[in-house]
Write an enzyme that holds these catalytic residues in place. Structure first.
Site, mmCIF file in Angstrom:
data_model
loop_
_atom_site.group_PDB
_atom_site.id
_atom_site.type_symbol
_atom_site.label_atom_id
_atom_site.label_comp_id
_atom_site.label_asym_id
_atom_site.label_seq_id
_atom_site.Cartn_x
_atom_site.Cartn_y
_atom_site.Cartn_z
ATOM 1 N N ASP A 82 -2.146 -17.817 1.388
ATOM 2 C CA ASP A 82 -3.413 -18.233 0.899
ATOM 3 C C ASP A 82 -3.998 -19.648 1.823
ATOM 4 O O ASP A 82 -5.102 -19.706 2.124
ATOM 5 C CB ASP A 82 -3.105 -18.740 -0.763
ATOM 6 C CG ASP A 82 -2.053 -19.654 -0.770
ATOM 7 O OD1 ASP A 82 -1.051 -19.783 -0.021
ATOM 8 O OD2 ASP A 82 -1.936 -20.336 -1.903
ATOM 9 N N TYR A 142 0.910 -1.202 0.073
ATOM 10 C CA TYR A 142 0.002 0.106 0.088
ATOM 11 C C TYR A 142 0.822 1.255 -0.005
ATOM 12 O O TYR A 142 0.310 2.304 -0.271
ATOM 13 C CB TYR A 142 -0.926 0.178 1.243
ATOM 14 C CG TYR A 142 -2.099 -1.196 1.229
ATOM 15 C CD1 TYR A 142 -2.454 -1.753 0.060
ATOM 16 C CD2 TYR A 142 -2.645 -1.406 2.366
ATOM 17 C CE1 TYR A 142 -3.058 -2.795 -0.049
ATOM 18 C CE2 TYR A 142 -3.631 -2.351 2.219
ATOM 19 C CZ TYR A 142 -4.099 -3.107 1.281
ATOM 20 O OH TYR A 142 -4.598 -4.089 1.038
#
Ligand code: NAD
Length: 372
Positions: A228, A144
């Site tokens: 994941d 970000y």
């Protein structure tokens, strides 16, 4: 020995204001009843209300007060009234400035499933009942914030978007150390989630975490997990985790997934911590509910104040080391839910629907009963 703790209250806009009133009642309770602590509070404006009064979402004076406080309690900011203010002074910019200036790099998001609310989860009762895990997200680096961050037009007219993921070893080290500290204060178990199979950031993250596990984290049960797989395991068997430390991007997703195991936005507290400030070893800290200002229910005595009250519970635990008081507050919340009190957002059949103030009344009454 009793200590004095300075709290800055920044209720903000919308339901932040209503929920903070209930926190003030809890504060007053501890000021009256606890032999361990006296809270001194100050308050200021942040978000839309600060824009209305000062033209900016956070004044320098409010920021100075936040820097000087032992902890900051934040409500929520924003609403349709400020939808058209310039981007750089929008209400949320006040919160972002606080996070940046206080260098709050560690975001703690607990996912606690109170037994009375186990039916409200989208997962089966036995999977979530009694769940108490903590996602620790790096908050100031990674995808970000990495540069370059842009959309460029290529020579052939196609467009190309770039976000850069970048972490230095000190940035990884400081957040993983917080992970080991938190694990020690809880069940002594830490998972570190990254993608070392496909990302260089994952390779470095794993290397640093592995090294720390051998000295700083010695004695803590430690495991690497691919991010994941962590997402899958969170919905398959979340109780296998205690603390999960991860980067900014994966943490954003994993903390939302973990939070939703437990029901409503109105129940979710959070904390953001900075470096120890050197004076007395405590960290800069800001505590806030995960929810926003909820303009649809604001001013109607409908907001669930538990997320904000539980955020204060995190301040008791993580800033002030008042574990007994934190446990008492958690117990009071749990008992009130077990007695059937529900705000609209967590209402279930045959339960007793109450407003913000009545939920505060019930928690205060139960605090009295638990400490009697
Ligand atoms: P929101 O979290 O304010 O509300 C989402 C939905 O959840 C609404 O229907 C609301 O009524 C409900 N809800 C949220 N908290 C609740 C509570 N404590 N009790 C009962 N119901 C609750 O998100 P939104 O509607 O997307 O955003 C509204 C405003 O808040 C926007 O201006 C947004 O930018 C801002 N916002 C601020 C923060 C923050 O201050 N940290 C976070 C998110 C959104």
């Amino acid at each position: 020995m009793s200590t004095t703790q300075k709290l800055l209250l920044l209720p903000g806009d919308g339901i932040g204001v209503e929920a903070m009133v209930q926190v003030e009642r809890v504060l007053a309770f501890f000021n009256e009843k606890s032999n361990n602590v006296t809270f001194e509070t100050d308050s200021d404006l942040v978000g839309g209300c600060a824009i209305d009064k000062y033209g900016v979402p956070l004044t320098n004076e409010a920021l100075d007060k936040a820097q000087a406080a032992d902890a900051v309690m934040f409500g929520s900011v924003g609403g349709p009234k400020w939808a058209d203010v310039p981007f750089d002074i929008r209400p949320e910019a006040g919160l972002l400035r606080l996070r940046k200036e206080m260098d709050l790099f560690a975001n703690l998001r607990p996912a606690i499933c109170y037994p009375a609310l186990a039916e409200a989860s989208s997962l089966r009762r036995e999977v979530v009942e009694g769940l108490d895990i903590l996602i620790l997200r790096e908050l100031t680096g990674g995808t970000y914030f990495g540069e370059p961050k842009e959309v460029v037009t290529l020579e052939n007219g196609d467009r190309r978007a770039v976000d850069t993921t970048s972490y230095t070893s000190p940035e990884i080290e400081r957040i993983v150390k917080v992970g080991f500290d938190l694990a020690r204060a809880r069940s002594n178990k830490l998972h570190s989630a990254e993608k070392h199979n496909v990302m260089m950031n994952g390779v470095l993250w794993k290397e640093v975490a592995e090294r720390l596990s051998k000295d700083y984290g010695k004695g803590v049960e430690f495991e690497h997990i691919l991010a994941d797989n962590c997402a899958m395991q969170l919905v398959r068997n979340p109780k296998q985790f205690d603390v999960v430390v991860t980067d900014n991007l994966f943490g954003d997703i994993l903390s939302d997934a973990a939070a939703m195991l437990t029901g409503s936005l109105g129940m979710l507290p959070s904390a953001s911590l900075g470096e120890p400030d050197g004076k007395n070893g405590t960290r800069k800290a800001l505590y806030e509910p995960v929810h926003g200002s909820a303009p649809d229910i604001s001013g109607q005595n409908k907001a669930n104040p538990i997320a904000t009250i539980a955020s204060f519970g995190m301040a008791l635990r993580y800033s002030f080391g008042l574990i007994e008081e934190a446990n008492v507050l958690d117990k009071a919340i749990s008992n009130v839910l077990a007695q059937g009190f529900r705000t609209g957002d967590i209402m279930q059949p045959n339960m007793h629907q109450v407003g913000t103030i009545e939920m505060g009344d019930a928690i205060l009454k139960e605090l009295g009963a638990v400490t009697a």
